[in-house]
Design a protein around this motif. Structure first.
Motif, PDB file in Angstrom:
ATOM      1  N   MET A   1      60.433 -54.966 -40.306  1.00 35.17           N
ATOM      2  CA  MET A   1      60.784 -54.926 -41.721  1.00 35.17           C
ATOM      3  C   MET A   1      60.006 -56.011 -42.464  1.00 35.17           C
ATOM      4  O   MET A   1      59.935 -57.151 -42.009  1.00 35.17           O
ATOM      5  CB  MET A   1      62.292 -55.157 -41.910  1.00 35.17           C
ATOM      6  N   ILE A   2      59.426 -55.622 -43.594  1.00 37.00           N
ATOM      7  CA  ILE A   2      58.714 -56.579 -44.429  1.00 37.00           C
ATOM      8  C   ILE A   2      59.355 -56.566 -45.812  1.00 37.00           C
ATOM      9  O   ILE A   2      59.306 -55.555 -46.522  1.00 37.00           O
ATOM     10  CB  ILE A   2      57.224 -56.233 -44.559  1.00 37.00           C
ATOM     11  N   LEU A   3      59.957 -57.684 -46.207  1.00 37.36           N
ATOM     12  CA  LEU A   3      60.487 -57.828 -47.556  1.00 37.36           C
ATOM     13  C   LEU A   3      59.383 -58.390 -48.448  1.00 37.36           C
ATOM     14  O   LEU A   3      58.685 -59.328 -48.053  1.00 37.36           O
ATOM     15  CB  LEU A   3      61.679 -58.783 -47.578  1.00 37.36           C
ATOM     16  N   ALA A  21      48.958 -52.461 -39.838  1.00 40.26           N
ATOM     17  CA  ALA A  21      48.590 -53.175 -38.609  1.00 40.26           C
ATOM     18  C   ALA A  21      49.756 -53.309 -37.639  1.00 40.26           C
ATOM     19  O   ALA A  21      49.550 -53.434 -36.433  1.00 40.26           O
ATOM     20  CB  ALA A  21      48.043 -54.567 -38.960  1.00 40.26           C
ATOM     21  N   THR A  22      50.977 -53.279 -38.163  1.00 36.47           N
ATOM     22  CA  THR A  22      52.149 -53.569 -37.332  1.00 36.47           C
ATOM     23  C   THR A  22      53.087 -52.385 -37.140  1.00 36.47           C
ATOM     24  O   THR A  22      53.910 -52.378 -36.219  1.00 36.47           O
ATOM     25  CB  THR A  22      52.967 -54.714 -37.944  1.00 36.47           C
ATOM     26  N   GLY A  23      53.015 -51.404 -38.035  1.00 40.66           N
ATOM     27  CA  GLY A  23      53.952 -50.290 -37.988  1.00 40.66           C
ATOM     28  C   GLY A  23      55.311 -50.616 -38.563  1.00 40.66           C
ATOM     29  O   GLY A  23      56.256 -49.822 -38.451  1.00 40.66           O
ATOM     30  N   ASP A  24      55.445 -51.774 -39.202  1.00 43.88           N
ATOM     31  CA  ASP A  24      56.733 -52.186 -39.758  1.00 43.88           C
ATOM     32  C   ASP A  24      57.054 -51.444 -41.054  1.00 43.88           C
ATOM     33  O   ASP A  24      56.153 -51.021 -41.788  1.00 43.88           O
ATOM     34  CB  ASP A  24      56.732 -53.693 -40.033  1.00 43.88           C
ATOM     35  N   THR A  25      58.333 -51.316 -41.345  1.00 39.82           N
ATOM     36  CA  THR A  25      58.770 -50.699 -42.594  1.00 39.82           C
ATOM     37  C   THR A  25      58.662 -51.710 -43.733  1.00 39.82           C
ATOM     38  O   THR A  25      58.679 -52.925 -43.519  1.00 39.82           O
ATOM     39  CB  THR A  25      60.222 -50.214 -42.495  1.00 39.82           C
TER      40      THR A  25
END
Length: 256
Positions: A1-3, A21-25
């Motif tokens: 998760m990226i805020l 690059a990370t696949g984060d949401t």
């Protein structure tokens, strides 16, 4: 998760590259900025990142408050946590302020990183200077590539040392509080009453009256989104922005 928080697209663009690059949401705090206790949940092994602009040489006060009030629940304990400061010139004391703000969440930061971008604080920087813009955009791509690699590798380290002491930090915090008064905004006769400024204001500090913007709160967060997004460049933040043009990230069409 990226805020993240983005007013003119710079941070939104950086976050999109990190997510690739990370696949984060990706989660914009625009949708939660006025929540009394914003709540988020991390899955097992999920990364947690905060990517925010640097205001007055530090992590913006409204973001510090948001992180302190945030309720973060987690599955498991293996979570790589990082902060990324975006700035034009200096990240100031962003790193240590992010570490402090995250203490209440139960998740300590593993790394503090920085991406240098176009500084569109146009009370001081001239957005009509194409040479500066082009050089800054090239530097941005280099920094994004480096930071994406660091995050993907889950590199650990507090890479952002403080640039000044506590007294200067307090002085800058007071300057921010004084500067965010909405009485500093004006609108000229070129305004067409489109309402763009009111729609994009993350704290609903602008209303439209008689087809013209009216600042209905005494303070805003000073993101200058209204200044840079106005299609007629009709809004000024003090007379220092007049003639300094506008800048929004060319890779982002809609601010989220």
């Amino acid at each position: 998760m990226i805020l993240y928080f983005s007013a003119t697209g710079n941070i939104q663009y950086a976050v999109q590259q990190i997510a690739k690059a990370t696949g984060d949401t990706i989660v914009s705090i625009r949708n939660h900025i006025e929540d009394e206790h914003p709540r988020f949940h991390l899955k097992d092994h999920e990364n947690f990142g905060i990517v925010m602009p640097t205001y007055f040489q530090g992590l913006p006060a409204f973001v510090q408050d948001f992180l302190k009030m945030m309720k973060l629940t987690m599955d498991g304990t293996d979570h790589y946590a990082y902060s990324v400061a975006t700035c034009g010139m200096s990240d100031g004391n962003f790193g240590s302020q992010a570490v402090k703000a995250m203490k209440n969440s139960g998740l300590a930061l593993d790394s503090t990183l920085c991406i240098r971008m176009v500084d569109n604080w146009n009370p001081h920087f001239d957005m009509t200077d194409r040479s500066y813009i082009e050089q800054a955009e090239q530097r941005t791509e280099t920094d994004i590539e480096k930071v994406c690699a660091q995050i993907a590798a889950k590199e650990k380290g507090i890479f952002l040392p403080d640039h000044f002491g506590h007294d200067k930090e307090e002085e800058l915090a007071k300057a921010y509080e004084q500067s965010r008064k909405t009485e500093n905004f004006t609108v000229n006769e070129s305004c067409i009453g489109c309402g763009m400024c009111a729609r994009q204001c993350p704290v609903h500090a602008i209303g439209i009256k008689h087809k013209s913007p009216e600042w209905i709160k005494e303070q805003c967060i000073l993101c200058l989104g209204c200044v840079h997004k106005c299609p007629k460049n009709a809004i000024a933040y003090t007379e220092n922005t007049i003639g300094h043009g506008q800048y929004t990230n060319p890779n982002i069409k809609t601010i989220k």
